[in-house]
Design a protein around this motif. Structure first.
Motif, mmCIF file in Angstrom:
data_model
loop_
_atom_site.group_PDB
_atom_site.id
_atom_site.type_symbol
_atom_site.label_atom_id
_atom_site.label_comp_id
_atom_site.label_asym_id
_atom_site.label_seq_id
_atom_site.Cartn_x
_atom_site.Cartn_y
_atom_site.Cartn_z
ATOM 1 N N SER A 26 63.403 74.123 42.502
ATOM 2 C CA SER A 26 63.076 73.596 43.683
ATOM 3 C C SER A 26 62.314 74.597 44.637
ATOM 4 C CB SER A 26 64.331 73.035 44.233
ATOM 5 O OG SER A 26 65.004 74.228 44.875
ATOM 6 N N ASN A 29 58.549 74.302 42.822
ATOM 7 C CA ASN A 29 57.989 72.918 43.230
ATOM 8 C C ASN A 29 58.660 72.085 43.818
ATOM 9 O OD1 ASN A 29 56.182 70.710 42.969
ATOM 10 N ND2 ASN A 29 56.603 70.515 40.624
ATOM 11 N N THR A 31 58.291 69.569 45.863
ATOM 12 C CA THR A 31 57.883 68.162 46.137
ATOM 13 C C THR A 31 58.594 67.236 45.193
ATOM 14 O OG1 THR A 31 55.900 68.769 45.105
ATOM 15 C CG2 THR A 31 56.048 68.489 47.455
ATOM 16 N N SER A 32 58.937 67.891 43.882
ATOM 17 C CA SER A 32 59.624 67.514 42.877
ATOM 18 C C SER A 32 60.885 67.044 43.230
ATOM 19 C CB SER A 32 59.407 68.142 41.614
ATOM 20 O OG SER A 32 58.064 68.279 41.152
ATOM 21 N N TRP A 33 61.547 67.859 44.026
ATOM 22 C CA TRP A 33 63.234 67.564 44.190
ATOM 23 C C TRP A 33 63.521 67.115 45.419
ATOM 24 C CZ3 TRP A 33 66.012 68.441 40.174
ATOM 25 C CH2 TRP A 33 65.585 69.039 38.971
#
Length: 112
Positions: A26, A29, A31-33
């Motif tokens: 997190s 990246n 935005t993935s979480w």
């Protein structure tokens, strides 16, 4: 090493890896979480705080100190993740198994 200590070690490593991996991921990246947080909590600062919290839980599990409490906190955290993401069960179904591993560790470490 006796059987209970071996089982505890395996469960603690598995749970710690899960919490620490997600936290590091997190940070790399976010935005993935962010989508796994309820809409009212979808802010990067909240994700950062939660990631630090997850690293804390992971490290606590590794230390083997007061594991009953660490596993209860892990269970509560995983339960919250599951409840807030029921619509994504095809993704978070693994968290159900991890939740049960945390509960098993709590039961195993209750008397210690």
């Amino acid at each position: 090493m006796n059987k209970e200590k071996s089982i505890s070690l395996i469960l603690r490593i598995g749970l710690a890896f899960t919490f620490i991996y997600v936290a590091i991921s997190s940070f790399i990246n976010p935005t993935s979480w962010l989508g796994f947080f309820p809409k009212f909590l979808q802010k990067e600062i909240i994700l950062t705080i939660f990631s630090i919290y997850e690293i804390f839980i992971g490290l606590w599990l590794i230390t083997n100190k007061k594991i009953f409490y660490a596993s209860i906190l892990s269970s509560i955290t995983l339960f919250g993740i599951i409840i807030f993401n029921l619509g994504a069960m095809d993704i978070i179904f693994r968290d159900v198994a991890i939740l049960f591993a945390a509960i098993a560790l709590a039961i195993l470490s209750k008397d210690n």
